[in-house]
Design an enzyme around this catalytic site. Structure first.
Site, PDB file in Angstrom:
ATOM      1  N   GLY A  10       1.231  -1.084  -0.037  1.00 31.05           N
ATOM      2  CA  GLY A  10       0.119  -0.093   0.111  1.00 31.05           C
ATOM      3  C   GLY A  10       0.784   1.750   0.032  1.00 31.05           C
ATOM      4  O   GLY A  10       1.835   1.515   0.707  1.00 31.05           O
ATOM      5  N   ASP A 127       0.191   1.273   9.391  1.00 34.12           N
ATOM      6  CA  ASP A 127      -0.196  -0.012  10.686  1.00 34.12           C
ATOM      7  C   ASP A 127       0.655   0.283  11.548  1.00 34.12           C
ATOM      8  O   ASP A 127       0.250  -0.538  12.561  1.00 34.12           O
ATOM      9  CB  ASP A 127      -0.223  -1.839  10.103  1.00 34.12           C
ATOM     10  CG  ASP A 127      -1.300  -1.545   8.947  1.00 34.12           C
ATOM     11  OD1 ASP A 127      -2.172  -0.076   9.338  1.00 34.12           O
ATOM     12  OD2 ASP A 127      -1.716  -1.826   8.486  1.00 34.12           O
ATOM     13  N   GLY A 170      -6.334  -1.012   9.494  1.00 34.09           N
ATOM     14  CA  GLY A 170      -5.656  -1.477  10.693  1.00 34.09           C
ATOM     15  C   GLY A 170      -6.218  -3.364  11.076  1.00 34.09           C
ATOM     16  O   GLY A 170      -6.770  -3.565  11.801  1.00 34.09           O
ATOM     17  N   GLU A 221     -10.577  -1.655  10.859  1.00 35.66           N
ATOM     18  CA  GLU A 221     -11.375  -2.700  10.649  1.00 35.66           C
ATOM     19  C   GLU A 221     -11.385  -3.823  10.678  1.00 35.66           C
ATOM     20  O   GLU A 221     -12.271  -5.072  10.200  1.00 35.66           O
ATOM     21  CB  GLU A 221     -10.492  -2.603   9.159  1.00 35.66           C
ATOM     22  CG  GLU A 221      -9.584  -2.796   8.604  1.00 35.66           C
ATOM     23  CD  GLU A 221      -8.659  -2.092   7.727  1.00 35.66           C
ATOM     24  OE1 GLU A 221      -9.607  -2.349   6.882  1.00 35.66           O
ATOM     25  OE2 GLU A 221      -7.203  -2.109   7.540  1.00 35.66           O
ATOM     26  N   HIS A 271      -9.057   4.912   2.715  1.00 38.53           N
ATOM     27  CA  HIS A 271      -7.546   5.576   2.314  1.00 38.53           C
ATOM     28  C   HIS A 271      -7.105   6.841   2.599  1.00 38.53           C
ATOM     29  O   HIS A 271      -6.004   7.449   1.512  1.00 38.53           O
ATOM     30  CB  HIS A 271      -8.062   5.258   0.310  1.00 38.53           C
ATOM     31  CG  HIS A 271      -7.260   3.514   0.786  1.00 38.53           C
ATOM     32  ND1 HIS A 271      -8.741   2.909   0.741  1.00 38.53           N
ATOM     33  CD2 HIS A 271      -6.351   2.239  -0.472  1.00 38.53           C
ATOM     34  CE1 HIS A 271      -8.413   1.226   0.240  1.00 38.53           C
ATOM     35  NE2 HIS A 271      -6.868   1.092   0.307  1.00 38.53           N
TER      36      HIS A 271
END
Length: 341
Positions: A10, A127, A170, A221, A271
């Site tokens: 990412g 993260d 997360g 999440e 995002h």
């Protein structure tokens, strides 16, 4: 020396600062030549390159994302992936690689290093779950974005007497939820490391309303309720076998409304946390990582990753950084008075 640089996984604020530092010091101090590999490991796998010199890195320090592009390509899931990378590096005259990424990108780098590829790693993930380093760049920016969102939601929650849920990134680690929730004054913080009790969340929501306040709930999440394997929507697997998650915030809002009768709304930041200009901390950390990474290349200290320990930048074996994830420790739950079931 001709050095390839790639960014995988990412995107995240600070990637361009690393690229800039590697190239500027590598060219200016050591006289190296650089080639940019596009779109993560897809670059060396398919021979996708772009020029990467001083002109290409001018003005990119404050830019989010990565000028090299990124992907979640796993070359070890592709037929003859390792052989193709080796052939392309040889044909392009690339002597070494600087791989910038998280657990998956650096996991590939670790396997390549074990097979003789000369590679140095730079840790990247919003993260903050990469082992062997205190912090990764991108994390501070993501936390600040989430904190500002929480600050703004406090006033609208009070105005409409609603429970507001903020879903943050997360998947396995609750670092963003923990830091943003604490900094934003959230009333409940739910993280993947500890399953939560829906009944206790609802009881806390009701107590907040009884005190004439509206509750703010921050949920990662990957957080799950007790026995709630089906509480989130699984959206398939990526190339590294990770489940793509979504929906815990909406699910929790439904449970709160059903149990308490109070209105609950969800804001999914998603995002947004990855985008935009990096904070000063992330620019500094990313720049320092880049400077130390090119030093490791110059000293031919292969198979290492640069890491932050306290205020120092050190080198650790890539394998040490990718063996296991860095999760929120139980003692931090108590220190932060994090709500959990």
């Amino acid at each position: 020396m001709r050095i390839g640089v790639l960014t995988g996984g990412g995107d995240c604020p600070g990637l361009n600062a690393v690229i800039r530092a590697v190239v500027r010091k590598g060219v200016g101090m050591y006289g190296h030549e650089f080639v940019g590999f596009r779109d993560g490991w897809r670059g060396p796998l398919d021979g996708l390159t772009m020029p990467l010199g001083i002109p290409e890195v001018r003005g990119i320090l404050p830019r989010g994302g990565t000028i090299l592009g990124s992907s979640r390509t796993n070359p070890f899931k592709v037929d003859n992936g390792f052989e193709r990378i080796g052939e392309n590096l040889h044909q392009l005259g690339v002597d070494a690689l600087v791989a910038i990424g998280g657990e998956d990108t650096l996991g590939v780098a670790t396997r390549l290093a074990d097979r003789g590829v000369q590679v140095v790693g730079v840790p990247k993930t919003i993260d903050n779950d990469l082992n062997a380093t205190d912090y990764t760049f991108g994390f501070d920016t993501a936390v600040n974005i989430a904190m500002v969102a929480i600050d703004r939601l406090h006033t609208t929650a009070e105005s409409h007497h609603r429970a507001l849920i903020v879903e943050v990134l997360g998947r396995h680690a609750g670092w963003i939820a923990l830091h943003a929730g604490m900094a934003g004054g959230a009333n409940v913080i739910l993280i993947p490391e500890q399953p939560f009790s829906v009944q206790r969340v609802c009881a806390y929501v009701e107590s907040r309303f009884q005190a004439h306040y509206a509750p703010i709930i921050v949920v990662a999440e990957g957080a799950t309720p007790d026995g709630g394997e089906n509480a989130v929507v699984e959206k398939g697997l990526d190339a590294f076998g990770h489940v793509r998650l979504g929906g815990i915030g909406e699910w929790l809002a439904g449970e709160i409304e059903k149990t308490t009768g109070k209105e609950a709304r969800t804001t999914v930041l998603g995002h947004i946390q990855r985008g935009g200009t990096p904070t000063a901390f992330d620019r500094m950390l990313a720049t320092r990582f880049g400077l130390h990474a090119i030093d490791a290349v110059q000293e031919r200290d292969w198979g290492k990753m640069v890491a932050l320990r306290g205020t120092d930048i050190v080198r650790v074996p890539l394998a040490e950084a990718t063996t296991e994830l860095k999760l929120v420790r139980p003692e931090l739950y108590a220190e932060a008075e994090v709500f959990f079931g």
